[in-house]
Design an enzyme around this catalytic site. Structure first.
Site, PDB file in Angstrom:
ATOM      1  N   LYS A 144       0.845  -1.191   0.000  1.00 32.03           N
ATOM      2  CA  LYS A 144       0.000   0.000   0.000  1.00 32.03           C
ATOM      3  C   LYS A 144       0.890   1.255   0.000  1.00 32.03           C
ATOM      4  O   LYS A 144       0.701   2.161  -0.793  1.00 32.03           O
ATOM      5  CB  LYS A 144      -0.878  -0.040   1.252  1.00 32.03           C
TER       6      LYS A 144
ATOM      7  N   GLU B   2      10.630  -4.568   4.261  1.00 31.38           N
ATOM      8  CA  GLU B   2      10.723  -5.964   3.814  1.00 31.38           C
ATOM      9  C   GLU B   2      10.397  -6.078   2.327  1.00 31.38           C
ATOM     10  O   GLU B   2      11.118  -6.704   1.552  1.00 31.38           O
ATOM     11  CB  GLU B   2       9.738  -6.850   4.596  1.00 31.38           C
TER      12      GLU B   2
ATOM     13  N   GLY C  52      -4.867  -2.311   5.414  1.00 30.58           N
ATOM     14  CA  GLY C  52      -3.985  -3.356   4.896  1.00 30.58           C
ATOM     15  C   GLY C  52      -4.477  -4.761   5.183  1.00 30.58           C
ATOM     16  O   GLY C  52      -4.558  -5.600   4.296  1.00 30.58           O
ATOM     17  N   ARG C  53      -4.861  -5.020   6.435  1.00 34.60           N
ATOM     18  CA  ARG C  53      -5.222  -6.408   6.793  1.00 34.60           C
ATOM     19  C   ARG C  53      -6.614  -6.805   6.309  1.00 34.60           C
ATOM     20  O   ARG C  53      -7.031  -7.936   6.523  1.00 34.60           O
ATOM     21  CB  ARG C  53      -5.067  -6.624   8.293  1.00 34.60           C
TER      22      ARG C  53
ATOM     23  N   GLU D 118      -3.937  -7.372  15.371  1.00 37.92           N
ATOM     24  CA  GLU D 118      -3.532  -6.017  14.952  1.00 37.92           C
ATOM     25  C   GLU D 118      -4.727  -5.063  15.092  1.00 37.92           C
ATOM     26  O   GLU D 118      -4.560  -3.876  15.334  1.00 37.92           O
ATOM     27  CB  GLU D 118      -3.024  -6.038  13.497  1.00 37.92           C
TER      28      GLU D 118
ATOM     29  N   HIS E  24      -2.798 -34.148  18.124  1.00 41.60           N
ATOM     30  CA  HIS E  24      -1.573 -34.842  18.549  1.00 41.60           C
ATOM     31  C   HIS E  24      -0.502 -33.835  18.941  1.00 41.60           C
ATOM     32  O   HIS E  24       0.679 -34.174  18.975  1.00 41.60           O
ATOM     33  CB  HIS E  24      -1.077 -35.734  17.406  1.00 41.60           C
TER      34      HIS E  24
ATOM     35  N   LYS F  10       9.635  -0.758  14.110  1.00 42.40           N
ATOM     36  CA  LYS F  10      10.145  -0.448  12.764  1.00 42.40           C
ATOM     37  C   LYS F  10      11.124   0.717  12.833  1.00 42.40           C
ATOM     38  O   LYS F  10      12.211   0.671  12.261  1.00 42.40           O
ATOM     39  CB  LYS F  10       8.977   0.000  11.857  1.00 42.40           C
TER      40      LYS F  10
HETATM   41  O1  F6P Z   1       2.114  -4.502   9.988  1.00 40.70           O
HETATM   42  C1  F6P Z   1       1.741  -3.208   9.701  1.00 40.70           C
HETATM   43  C2  F6P Z   1       1.235  -3.011   8.320  1.00 40.70           C
HETATM   44  O2  F6P Z   1       1.000  -1.657   8.145  1.00 40.70           O
HETATM   45  C3  F6P Z   1       0.004  -3.819   8.007  1.00 40.70           C
HETATM   46  O3  F6P Z   1      -1.162  -3.279   8.464  1.00 40.70           O
HETATM   47  C4  F6P Z   1       0.090  -3.933   6.526  1.00 40.70           C
HETATM   48  O4  F6P Z   1      -0.730  -4.936   6.111  1.00 40.70           O
HETATM   49  C5  F6P Z   1       1.565  -4.205   6.344  1.00 40.70           C
HETATM   50  O5  F6P Z   1       2.180  -3.425   7.338  1.00 40.70           O
HETATM   51  C6  F6P Z   1       2.156  -3.942   4.983  1.00 40.70           C
HETATM   52  O6  F6P Z   1       2.118  -2.596   4.584  1.00 40.70           O
HETATM   53  P1  F6P Z   1       2.246  -2.170   3.077  1.00 40.70           P
HETATM   54  O7  F6P Z   1       1.136  -2.769   2.303  1.00 40.70           O
HETATM   55  O8  F6P Z   1       2.191  -0.673   3.068  1.00 40.70           O
HETATM   56  O9  F6P Z   1       3.575  -2.653   2.555  1.00 40.70           O
END
Ligand code: F6P
Length: 521
Positions: A208, A214, A268-269, A354, A385, A512
């Site tokens: 987003k 990452e 995002g989630r 979250e 198990h 972060k």
């Molecule tokens: O973990 C925090 C967060 O902002 C999530 O809500 C989101 O899904 C994720 O990081 C990834 O963010 P982006 O889509 O901006 O890379």
């Protein structure tokens, strides 16, 4: 108008629930089951879904009082505000409209005075036509070969949702291999790269913000690897992006025709219903992706229009509050009896924890009651198990959702009968346990009296452990859409009842920031 701001513990319903809890906390599910109608009375049906919540420490009065609580905090008003696009994500100044992404109604939804439905339809058309081209082999890589592999590069909501759905719908998959790269751990991306041919791989960069460490690090590593065998002019054939940050996407070198939109009014989630779901559509085809959306929309309508007493997400949310806030239970288990749903628990961990892992209420005051539950789980029967010993005989009270399907997909009936016998057997064992007398009967011929008496306490199951049976006819894209939307609405319901904001996630920021400072140092 903003969400109402009501401390749940100050309501009349909460007081009544506290008294009710004191009077009834020792009730036993086994005794409640003496009522022959219990199963029927405490079950809800909605199309191909049956939710049996009869194995809970509740009476009709408990449900009435919990529903009173939902009414007293004006949950109905909050639901309407979410669906109609009010700015209910107040701390980020945003609407929360993942429900609009799956809506087939013509009714406009306004954001900043503009109807967002046409943008959503346009994005869906783009997803459809792109998926069709790639799946049919018409979309060619830089050496003229068709695409064989899709790599989704993202993290959190830009990874977990698509990854979970693609895994869950494996049965409906086409010939494309789908991979997910998320972790900053370079070994993750390296393990995936080593299986790929740059000529036939399509990379979907999902972010987003397009600034997430990452995702950008993994995307750069992959681009460098790609450019060892291709040129920058080949990038448009192999890299697409899903993002709101068009400038950063452009700087990365992605063709503007290869950009799929994301919007600030989708968290995002909760974004798998947007173009974040592109890898789902590529993997199972657009029609199946649309069916997933349709299932979610059906659950949306159920949630929005059904009385709370008959409303599945609301009832599940209230039950969870009953254990969390009155019994002091801290965790909940999600236990799918389908190997396809192996990634559902970790997907729900982000969605639930979250969202509702907040210690400050909508006034900005520290709460003095418990909020967000800890959720965890794994698939049956494997987990029987593994951790089920603790759930059956440990010291913790854990509400468990058992998700099952009446039919299997490949039709191995012998396996499925055994699977479902375990599904029901576990819930019965949890609820009804095994008394001293039962154990005694069982052991009576197996040794001397002293030995039997020694063993007895270890073999007793106290029972009275709650569970919900969430049973669908069959795992289909549509039923999966319903299931995911069900949990989404449970999350929001609980956030409203706890008087917290469910749609921000400031708690992920500090770590972060510190990681960035440490990296520079
Ligand atoms: O973990 C925090 C967060 O902002 C999530 O809500 C989101 O899904 C994720 O990081 C990834 O963010 P982006 O889509 O901006 O890379």
């Amino acid at each position: 108008m903003a969400l109402k701001n009501i401390n749940p513990t100050k309501t009349n319903a909460w007081k009544a629930l506290t008294n009710h809890f004191e009077e009834n906390k020792n009730i036993n599910i086994k005794d409640l089951y003496k009522d022959d109608n219990r199963k029927q009375e405490f079950s809800l049906e909605f199309d191909d879904l049956l939710v049996d919540f009869s194995k809970n420490r509740i009476t009709n009065e408990t449900i009435d009082l919990l529903v009173d609580l939902a009414n007293e905090v004006d949950l109905k008003d909050a639901i309407e505000k979410q669906f109609s696009g009010e700015i209910i994500n107040v701390t980020e100044g945003r609407e929360v409209l993942h429900t609009a992404l799956r809506s087939t109604s013509e009714d406009p939804i306004l954001v900043n005075g503009k109807n967002i439905k046409p943008q959503i339809q346009a994005a869906l058309r783009k997803i459809k036509s792109f998926s069709n081209k790639v799946i049919s082999g018409k979309w060619k890589g830089y050496t003229g070969k068709s695409i064989t592999d899709i790599v989704n590069i993202g993290i959190g909501g830009s990874d977990l949702g698509p990854d979970m759905i693609v895994e869950s719908l494996k049965f409906y998959k086409n010939q494309l291999n789908t991979h997910f790269v998320s972790n900053i751990d370079g070994d993750h991306v390296s393990e995936i790269i080593k299986t790929l041919n740059p000529e036939t791989t399509l990379f979907v960069i999902v972010s987003k913000t397009f600034t997430t460490q990452e995702t950008i690090t993994n995307a750069e590593t992959i681009k460098n690897w790609f450019l060892k065998s291709a040129t920058i002019f080949d990038i448009p054939k192999h890299f697409v992006a899903v993002s709101t940050n068009l400038e950063a996407v452009d700087n990365f070198g992605i063709d503007k025709n290869n950009v799929f939109p994301m919007w600030n009014w989708v968290g995002g989630r909760f974004s798998l219903w947007s173009a974040v779901g592109l890898s789902i559509s590529l993997s199972v085809g657009f029609n199946n992706y649309r069916a997933l959306l349709d299932g979610a929309e059906e659950m949306d309508l159920h949630y929005r229009n059904t009385d709370f007493k008959e409303n599945i997400p609301v009832i599940l949310a209230l039950l969870s509050i009953w254990y969390n806030n009155f019994y002091g239970a801290e965790t909940e288990a999600v236990l799918p009896y389908s190997q396809y749903l192996s990634k559902l628990p970790s997907y729900l961990q982000q969605a639930i924890m979250e969202s509702n892992g907040k210690g400050v209420d909508r006034n900005g005051d520290k709460v003095d009651y418990q909020t967000g539950t800890i959720v965890w789980g794994s698939t049956g029967t494997n987990m029987q198990h593994a951790f089920m010993q603790l759930v059956h005989q440990g010291t913790k009270l854990i509400l468990a959702d058992f998700i099952g399907y009446k039919e299997s997909l490949y039709g191995l009936t012998d396996h499925h009968k055994k699977l479902m016998a375990n599904y029901y057997g576990q819930m019965e064992a949890l609820a009804f346990g095994k008394t001293k007398e039962d154990v005694h009967l069982e052991l009576q011929f197996s040794g001397d009296k002293e030995k039997i008496n020694q063993l007895l306490p270890f073999k007793v199951f106290e029972g009275n452990r709650p569970s919900n049976a969430i049973l669908f006819d069959k795992l289909t894209p549509k039923s999966l859409g319903k299931l995911v939307a069900l949990y989404e609405h449970k999350i929001y319901t609980q956030g409203i009842l706890w008087n917290i904001y469910s749609y921000d996630q400031f708690g992920v920021e500090l770590g972060k920031e510190l990681a960035n400072k440490l990296l520079k140092a």
